[in-house]
Design a protein around this motif. Sequence first.
Motif, PDB file in Angstrom:
ATOM      1  N   SER A 247       0.779  -1.238  -0.447  1.00 60.75           N
ATOM      2  CA  SER A 247       0.064  -0.040  -0.022  1.00 60.75           C
ATOM      3  C   SER A 247       1.031   1.406   0.092  1.00 60.75           C
ATOM      4  O   SER A 247       1.839   1.390   1.164  1.00 60.75           O
ATOM      5  CB  SER A 247      -0.571  -0.038   1.028  1.00 60.75           C
ATOM      6  OG  SER A 247      -2.042   1.289   1.143  1.00 60.75           O
TER       7      SER A 247
ATOM      8  N   SER B 238      -1.349   6.373   3.163  1.00 60.24           N
ATOM      9  CA  SER B 238      -0.622   7.089   4.364  1.00 60.24           C
ATOM     10  C   SER B 238      -0.457   6.209   5.454  1.00 60.24           C
ATOM     11  O   SER B 238       0.017   6.089   6.495  1.00 60.24           O
ATOM     12  CB  SER B 238      -0.855   8.695   4.306  1.00 60.24           C
ATOM     13  OG  SER B 238      -2.077   8.783   4.769  1.00 60.24           O
ATOM     14  N   ALA B 239      -1.935   6.708   5.361  1.00 60.32           N
ATOM     15  CA  ALA B 239      -1.902   5.889   6.971  1.00 60.32           C
ATOM     16  C   ALA B 239      -2.160   4.083   6.959  1.00 60.32           C
ATOM     17  O   ALA B 239      -1.879   3.747   8.672  1.00 60.32           O
ATOM     18  CB  ALA B 239      -3.758   5.457   7.296  1.00 60.32           C
ATOM     19  N   ILE B 240      -1.310   3.945   6.254  1.00 62.07           N
ATOM     20  CA  ILE B 240      -1.315   1.839   6.211  1.00 62.07           C
ATOM     21  C   ILE B 240       0.103   2.079   4.978  1.00 62.07           C
ATOM     22  O   ILE B 240      -0.273   0.670   4.227  1.00 62.07           O
ATOM     23  CB  ILE B 240      -2.183   1.179   5.757  1.00 62.07           C
ATOM     24  CG1 ILE B 240      -3.018   1.764   4.291  1.00 62.07           C
ATOM     25  CG2 ILE B 240      -3.358   1.208   7.182  1.00 62.07           C
ATOM     26  CD1 ILE B 240      -3.938   0.757   4.006  1.00 62.07           C
ATOM     27  N   GLN B 241       0.424   2.800   4.827  1.00 62.69           N
ATOM     28  CA  GLN B 241       1.643   2.694   3.831  1.00 62.69           C
ATOM     29  C   GLN B 241       2.648   1.505   4.047  1.00 62.69           C
ATOM     30  O   GLN B 241       3.453   1.702   5.605  1.00 62.69           O
ATOM     31  CB  GLN B 241       2.762   3.886   3.763  1.00 62.69           C
ATOM     32  CG  GLN B 241       4.011   3.862   2.489  1.00 62.69           C
ATOM     33  CD  GLN B 241       4.294   5.553   2.356  1.00 62.69           C
ATOM     34  OE1 GLN B 241       4.018   6.452   3.312  1.00 62.69           O
ATOM     35  NE2 GLN B 241       5.278   5.472   1.332  1.00 62.69           N
TER      36      GLN B 241
ATOM     37  N   ASP C 213      -0.701   1.813  -5.685  1.00 66.49           N
ATOM     38  CA  ASP C 213       0.224   1.532  -5.425  1.00 66.49           C
ATOM     39  C   ASP C 213       1.587   0.804  -6.589  1.00 66.49           C
ATOM     40  O   ASP C 213       3.031   0.376  -5.606  1.00 66.49           O
ATOM     41  CB  ASP C 213       0.229  -0.113  -5.225  1.00 66.49           C
ATOM     42  CG  ASP C 213      -1.135   0.032  -3.412  1.00 66.49           C
ATOM     43  OD1 ASP C 213      -0.929   1.348  -3.423  1.00 66.49           O
ATOM     44  OD2 ASP C 213      -2.187  -0.725  -3.112  1.00 66.49           O
TER      45      ASP C 213
ATOM     46  N   PHE D 254       1.795  -1.572   4.672  1.00 62.50           N
ATOM     47  CA  PHE D 254       1.205  -2.697   4.854  1.00 62.50           C
ATOM     48  C   PHE D 254       0.965  -3.529   3.052  1.00 62.50           C
ATOM     49  O   PHE D 254       0.773  -3.121   2.524  1.00 62.50           O
ATOM     50  CB  PHE D 254       0.156  -2.651   4.790  1.00 62.50           C
ATOM     51  CG  PHE D 254       0.120  -2.283   6.636  1.00 62.50           C
ATOM     52  CD1 PHE D 254      -0.572  -3.018   7.606  1.00 62.50           C
ATOM     53  CD2 PHE D 254       0.454  -0.554   7.263  1.00 62.50           C
ATOM     54  CE1 PHE D 254      -0.699  -2.190   8.864  1.00 62.50           C
ATOM     55  CE2 PHE D 254       1.016  -0.221   8.132  1.00 62.50           C
ATOM     56  CZ  PHE D 254       0.574  -1.334   9.344  1.00 62.50           C
TER      57      PHE D 254
ATOM     58  N   PHE E 117      -2.495  -4.488   1.156  1.00 64.88           N
ATOM     59  CA  PHE E 117      -2.686  -3.962   0.746  1.00 64.88           C
ATOM     60  C   PHE E 117      -3.910  -5.002  -0.880  1.00 64.88           C
ATOM     61  O   PHE E 117      -3.311  -5.400  -1.437  1.00 64.88           O
ATOM     62  CB  PHE E 117      -3.448  -3.294   0.340  1.00 64.88           C
ATOM     63  CG  PHE E 117      -4.587  -1.648  -0.116  1.00 64.88           C
ATOM     64  CD1 PHE E 117      -4.561  -1.387   0.910  1.00 64.88           C
ATOM     65  CD2 PHE E 117      -5.300  -2.004  -1.236  1.00 64.88           C
ATOM     66  CE1 PHE E 117      -6.790  -0.922   0.954  1.00 64.88           C
ATOM     67  CE2 PHE E 117      -6.829  -1.191  -1.429  1.00 64.88           C
ATOM     68  CZ  PHE E 117      -7.229  -0.725  -0.756  1.00 64.88           C
TER      69      PHE E 117
END
Length: 254
Positions: A89, A92-95, A130, A97, A99
Amino acid sequence: MKFQIFAALCLLVVCAECKYRPPELTYHQDSNHHGRHRENWVHRDEANEISTVRPRNNYRSDPPDHTKLIPMARYVLHNADWASVATISSLSAIQGFPFSNVKSVVDGSLANSTGIPYFYMAPADFTARDLTRNSRATVQVSLEETRYCENQKWDPEDPRCTRLMLSGKMKRLKEGTPEYTFAKAALFERHPAMATWPADHAWFVAKLKIAQIAMVDWFGGAKYIPVKEYLAYNYTGTEILDRANKLHTEVTYV
């Protein structure tokens, strides 16, 4: 006198029935997968409509034997209409991770399987965004998509319900090349709605350059298939085309 009244009543009933004529019915015979025939009675004013009767077993065709790893792998991908695409991903919140996203997929035209997953993407999509930062991805398809597992009463996680995982790097195809033309035509053939998607979304065609093939095909853990042997396997994948032709011939017009 009583006889005359009774006769008059009978005449009224007969006349009433003469005024009402139910819609004419027409008879169709549809062959099912056991070779027997099934009766279909439909109103004549509906006879020109395409039959919506679905076969009892609505999976596309029996898959290869589970011991034939490469034919099974090619079968599962070719018969899949969609795939789960896992990327790294960029949100920004789950960079960083993992996905996962669902994408429509083809591996070629109905009559020409290549074994390579092709996708139609827009730059604003999660997956496309991504991939611009990290082109690595894993594409997963399942035999469950054919409804075969459901027919066998197997859970989608049952090892006998084959799961194919293709890992590699996603590559954007150059517009106008023979491969681009072939892949786009194949995507539009299997997913005709794509032709109506907004033209201002800058759609492009991408393919997965496969680095590893893993498959859960039966009990005993995952199997790994050599990429070169997988791609070299001569598989036309005509079962979808054969099924489409069969369904077309089963439609009866009057």
